[in-house]
Write an enzyme that holds these catalytic residues in place. Structure first.
Site: not given
Ligand code: ARG
Length: 475
Positions: A120, A287, A293, A295, A327, A335
């Site tokens: 803990n 693309s 394109k 992007n 605890y 986490k």
């Protein structure tokens, strides 16, 4: 056949004594956290070495035992780093895996390290160590983004741009001023991590499971060795507090939100409609179907990842809500959100730094539209105020002039003397003097304003602030 192959060794368990049967598979699968908490291994080993030293000081480890223990912990650290030691399928968490590793090296002596501590206080310590380290790493990457913005600001110290409110042309500003506004926000984010670090610099080790220890171990000595400012004041708080993780997630989420705002602007600036900036090929994508394109995916991902970061904070706060002291196993859920926040920022920040640093602003096009939409109207109104007209009336007069220009499809500066006078006798021909972008910019010389002189000062101060952040991150 060796014995161990016929009968694999029983898995290391930190709590087997009072149980008659082993855990059910379903429990083990639910309970296991080593797949994500393994990244705390080096921090757990550091804390273990510090703990070994206080056990020694307390007379609970002989000199030779301490030396063997520290040697084994170091070797285990190396083995973890180069992959020779890995958690096994039966290791419940990072602490269990490392205890197994230690027992494999020093046998029964390894079991002495458990005295006076609990998972803990251990896990709370590990996570603080991890986050304090990573707050610095994130700050270092954030500094690189700020430096990219500062570099662009420096290059565009005299580039006028349309200043927008409601995404509508409002008043001209310097492009540098706009870029530095983002630096201000990022500087606060960096400051938030630094402030957070002061509160996070408290060591939980010594709290044990929840009540402290009957052994003569010295929590302040452990704290100092691990770089904390002090040991926790209250052992119950030490093992149950996750404020530090939630606050870290908030700082990360707000940084994510700031990144998303900059990302959105880069998306706009690089659009055909704005035409303010071109993204470097290295930071643009194409693309699969449309050959023409280009992007702004980096900027879009920065915008999109803000959602994850807010989600990480929300997940953690929801886990903490209503938990009784001290605890509870729920806390194992602390986490993944913080790891995700760290990982997310560490991929977004370098990409954004590269994107911003390599943007090519179309300075001439920006200057040409900086005053579009009659954005110099306020200059005129303020001139009338300086000449004694109440602002209410000045606003009204200039409003009429704007309508006149709209009807006649012209700019404020193009209205002839007679027409100006027709709109209002206050509009004498000399009012046109204030209708230049340069004049408008220079006039906004109040503190924090967009006048070149103020923006130059701001840039200098921002540079110093960012250097300080860099020094903290490296320290
Ligand atoms: N893996 C656990 C966690 O992350 C370690 C602490 C376990 N403590 C316990 N009393 N079961 O929280």
């Amino acid at each position: 056949m060796a014995d161990s192959e016929a009968n694999p060794p029983a898995p290391v368990r930190l709590w087997g004594g009072r149980f008659e049967s082993g855990p059910a598979d379903a429990l083990a699968r639910l309970s296991v956290s080593v797949q994500f908490d393994w990244r705390l291994a080096q921090y757990d080993l550091l804390a273990s070495a510090a703990h070994a030293r206080v056990l020694h000081k307390a007379g609970l480890l002989a000199d030779t035992e301490l030396a063997r223990m520290l040697g084994a912990l170091e070797e285990l650290g190396r083995a973890c780093r180069d992959g020779r030691f890995r958690p096994s399928a039966s290791d419940e968490d990072v602490h269990t895996a490392l205890e197994r590793g230690l027992l494999e090296q020093v046998g029964a002596l390894g079991g002495k390290l458990r005295a006076g501590r609990s998972r803990n206080d251990q896990v709370a310590t590990d996570l603080r160590l991890y986050l304090r380290d990573h707050a610095r790493l994130i700050t270092a990457r954030l500094v690189e983004l700020e430096q990219a913005l500062l570099g662009q600001a420096e290059r565009h110290l005299s580039t006028p741009a349309a200043g927008l409110t409601h995404l509508q042309h409002a008043q001209p500003v310097l492009l540098a001023h706009h870029l530095l506004a983002h630096v201000q926000a990022f500087s606060r984010d960096s400051g938030r991590l630094r402030d957070w670090d002061k509160r996070a610099a408290v060591s939980p080790l010594g709290a044990g499971a929840l009540a402290g220890s009957s052994l003569a171990i010295d929590p302040e000595a452990v704290a100092a060795e691990l770089g904390f400012e002090s040991a926790a004041e209250n052992s119950m708080d030490a093992v149950s507090d996750r404020d530090f993780a939630a606050e870290f997630c908030f700082a990360a989420a707000l940084l994510g939100v700031h990144l998303s705002r900059l990302g959105e602007e880069v998306v706009l600036w690089s659009s055909h409609e704005f035409g303010w900036a071109e993204i470097d090929d290295a930071y643009a994508t194409g693309s699969s179907i449309m050959p023409q394109k280009k992007n702004p995916d980096v900027a879009e991902l920065a915008r999109g990842k803000a959602g994850r970061l807010i989600g990480d904070l929300t997940a953690l706060l929801t886990t903490l809500k209503g938990l009784p002291l001290t605890y509870n196993r729920d806390l194992q859920e602390d986490k993944e959100p913080v790891f995700d926040a760290v990982d997310t920022l560490l991929v977004v920040l370098p990409a954004m730094a590269g994107l911003v640093g390599s943007l090519r602003f179309h300075a001439e096009r920006m200057a040409a539209t900086a005053a579009a939409g009659h954005a110099l109207a306020t200059e005129l109104a303020e001139l009338l105020v300086r000449r004694g007209t109440p602002f209410r009336e000045a606003h009204e007069v200039v409003g009429h002039l704007v309508v006149w220009c709209q009807v006649h499809d012209c700019e404020l500066a193009d209205v002839g003397d007679a027409d100006l006078a027709k709109v209002s006798p206050l509009l004498t021909p000399d009012v046109r003097e204030v209708l230049t972008i340069e004049g408008a910019l220079a006039a906004r010389a109040s503190r924090g304003g967009t006048a070149p002189v103020r923006v130059g000062e701001q840039l200098g101060r921002a540079r110093l602030a960012v250097e300080e952040q860099a020094a903290w991150a490296a320290g």
